[in-house]
Design a protein around this motif. Structure first.
Motif, short mmCIF file in Angstrom:
data_model
loop_
_atom_site.label_atom_id
_atom_site.label_comp_id
_atom_site.label_asym_id
_atom_site.label_seq_id
_atom_site.Cartn_x
_atom_site.Cartn_y
_atom_site.Cartn_z
N GLN A 179 0.83 -1.20 0.00
CA GLN A 179 0.00 0.00 0.00
C GLN A 179 0.87 1.25 0.00
O GLN A 179 0.55 2.23 -0.67
CB GLN A 179 -0.93 0.01 1.21
N THR A 180 1.97 1.20 0.74
CA THR A 180 2.88 2.35 0.78
C THR A 180 3.41 2.66 -0.61
O THR A 180 3.43 3.82 -1.06
CB THR A 180 4.06 2.07 1.73
N VAL A 181 3.84 1.63 -1.32
CA VAL A 181 4.37 1.81 -2.67
C VAL A 181 3.30 2.38 -3.60
O VAL A 181 3.57 3.30 -4.39
CB VAL A 181 4.91 0.47 -3.22
N ALA A 182 2.07 1.87 -3.51
CA ALA A 182 0.98 2.35 -4.37
C ALA A 182 0.69 3.83 -4.12
O ALA A 182 0.50 4.62 -5.05
CB ALA A 182 -0.27 1.51 -4.14
N LEU A 183 0.66 4.23 -2.86
CA LEU A 183 0.38 5.62 -2.50
C LEU A 183 1.47 6.56 -3.01
O LEU A 183 1.19 7.61 -3.59
CB LEU A 183 0.24 5.76 -0.98
N ARG A 189 3.38 10.25 -9.77
CA ARG A 189 2.75 10.48 -11.08
C ARG A 189 2.09 11.86 -11.13
O ARG A 189 2.18 12.56 -12.16
CB ARG A 189 1.72 9.39 -11.37
N ARG A 190 1.43 12.24 -10.07
CA ARG A 190 0.79 13.56 -10.03
C ARG A 190 1.84 14.67 -10.18
O ARG A 190 1.65 15.61 -10.95
CB ARG A 190 0.05 13.74 -8.71
N VAL A 191 2.92 14.54 -9.45
CA VAL A 191 3.96 15.59 -9.49
C VAL A 191 4.60 15.67 -10.87
O VAL A 191 4.84 16.76 -11.40
CB VAL A 191 5.02 15.33 -8.40
N ALA A 272 12.10 -3.78 2.48
CA ALA A 272 11.71 -2.38 2.34
C ALA A 272 12.26 -1.74 1.07
O ALA A 272 12.00 -0.55 0.82
CB ALA A 272 12.17 -1.58 3.56
N THR A 273 12.98 -2.50 0.25
CA THR A 273 13.58 -1.94 -0.97
C THR A 273 12.56 -1.31 -1.92
O THR A 273 12.79 -0.21 -2.44
CB THR A 273 14.39 -3.01 -1.72
N THR A 278 10.39 3.68 -4.51
CA THR A 278 9.28 4.57 -4.82
C THR A 278 9.47 5.93 -4.16
O THR A 278 9.09 6.96 -4.73
CB THR A 278 7.94 3.94 -4.38
N MET A 279 10.04 5.94 -2.96
CA MET A 279 10.37 7.22 -2.33
C MET A 279 11.37 8.00 -3.19
O MET A 279 11.26 9.22 -3.34
CB MET A 279 10.94 6.98 -0.93
#
Length: 332
Positions: A179-183, A189-191, A272-273, A278-279
């Motif tokens: 879920q973290t990766v999806a968010l 994408r928005r940015v 956590a990779t 994604t971060m």
């Protein structure tokens, strides 16, 4: 907004209180769908404003601005994916751009206006009303109307990105890496989609912006609370490093970067990779957006000081180099 000529700030200039109220549910909580609807409505109105200006005063420069505005309309599903539009309403402006060179100014203005009207018609009336009454420029320069609409679009996007980062903190704290990766992927994408919006802002002539700046002292985007919230939620910031006013309500608790370190110790670095990756994508998109802001500012105001008391373009150049997640920018 109508009476704050002498003591205005950024929130009142943009009409944030009105736009926030229009995007709230009956319980007072912000609706993600309505926040995105606000962005869609502001984009549609931007196209209508510029199409009307092209009809009234045809010129190459205005035609370029209308085309750039229509391009934002074609990417609104990326800027505001939470407010779904019928695919036809995205395809029609795309088709218009394809045949743009074969049409005269009157025809392109009319077609652009009709595309925007169709999109605006999908938005709830409460949001359209809020958009209508938050266009109160301080000058008679037409460019200021474009400027207000663009920063309202940015504010809506910042709100959504900040919420995604906040939700990712909760998800990662619970050990939900998927879920973290999806968010975070959605936030990135928005940015990235803001590139089309900066193309509109680059059509601002320096002399027009000089007039606007002279009437908007103290109303600087550096005061944007949603923007600052994105950065404050992401990682600890040095004391006194923010030019924005920060209240107790704005201050954040544990940041995403801190939660990542905790989870890596508990779950292991390998687990956590995907979150780290994604971060990094969000960090890269955020800094690219800030570099675009710096470039537009350098083009329109040069080296003069910013309206918020900053060093203007030089301040933006420095901030564009600052990572959203400093941990990811240094060797582990």
């Amino acid at each position: 907004m109508a009476l704050d000529q002498d003591d205005a700030d950024y929130d009142s200039y943009v009409g944030n209180a009105i736009l926030t109220a229009a995007s709230a549910t009956e319980g007072g909580m912000a609706s993600e769908q309505l926040v995105d609807a606000t962005l869609v409505a502001a984009t549609a109105d931007l196209v209508m404003l510029e199409a009307e200006a092209l009809t009234a005063h045809p010129s190459v420069a205005q035609s370029v601005r209308v085309r750039s505005s229509v391009r934002v309309l074609t990417r609104v599903h990326e800027l505001a994916p939470g407010f779904a539009l019928p695919r036809q309403l995205i395809d029609e402006p795309l088709a218009l751009l394809d045949r743009w060179a074969r049409m005269n100014d009157v025809a392109t203005a009319h077609a652009s206006y009709q595309c925007a009207v169709a999109v605006s018609g999908q938005v709830p009336s409460v949001v359209r009303d809020a958009i209508d009454i938050t266009l109160l420029p301080t000058t008679r320069v037409h460019d200021e109307q474009m400027f207000v609409r663009c920063i309202q679009i940015f504010e809506s996007l910042y709100r959504q990105v900040a919420d995604r980062v906040a939700q990712s903190i909760i998800a990662l704290d619970a050990g939900n890496t998927d879920q973290t990766v999806a968010l975070l992927a959605e936030a990135a994408r928005r940015v990235r989609a803001t590139r089309v919006l900066y193309r509109v802002l680059t059509t601002m002539p320096p002399d027009a912006f000089a007039v606007i700046r002279a009437h908007t002292h103290g109303r600087s985007a550096v005061q944007s609370r949603p923007y600052r919230r994105v950065e404050d939620l992401s990682a600890p910031r040095p004391p006194g490093g923010s030019q924005a006013s920060t209240t107790d309500a704005d201050r954040c608790g544990t940041t995403l970067q801190e939660i990542l370190l905790l989870r890596e110790r508990e779950l292991g670095r390998e687990a956590a990779t995907p979150v780290r990756q994604t971060m990094s994508e969000l960090d890269s998109a955020w800094r690219a957006m800030k570099r675009s802001h710096w470039g537009v500012t350098l083009k329109t105001i040069g080296k003069v000081r910013g309206t918020g008391g900053t060093a203007g373009a030089d301040y933006l150049r420095v901030t564009a180099q600052r990572p959203l997640f400093p941990l990811l920018s240094t060797p582990a």
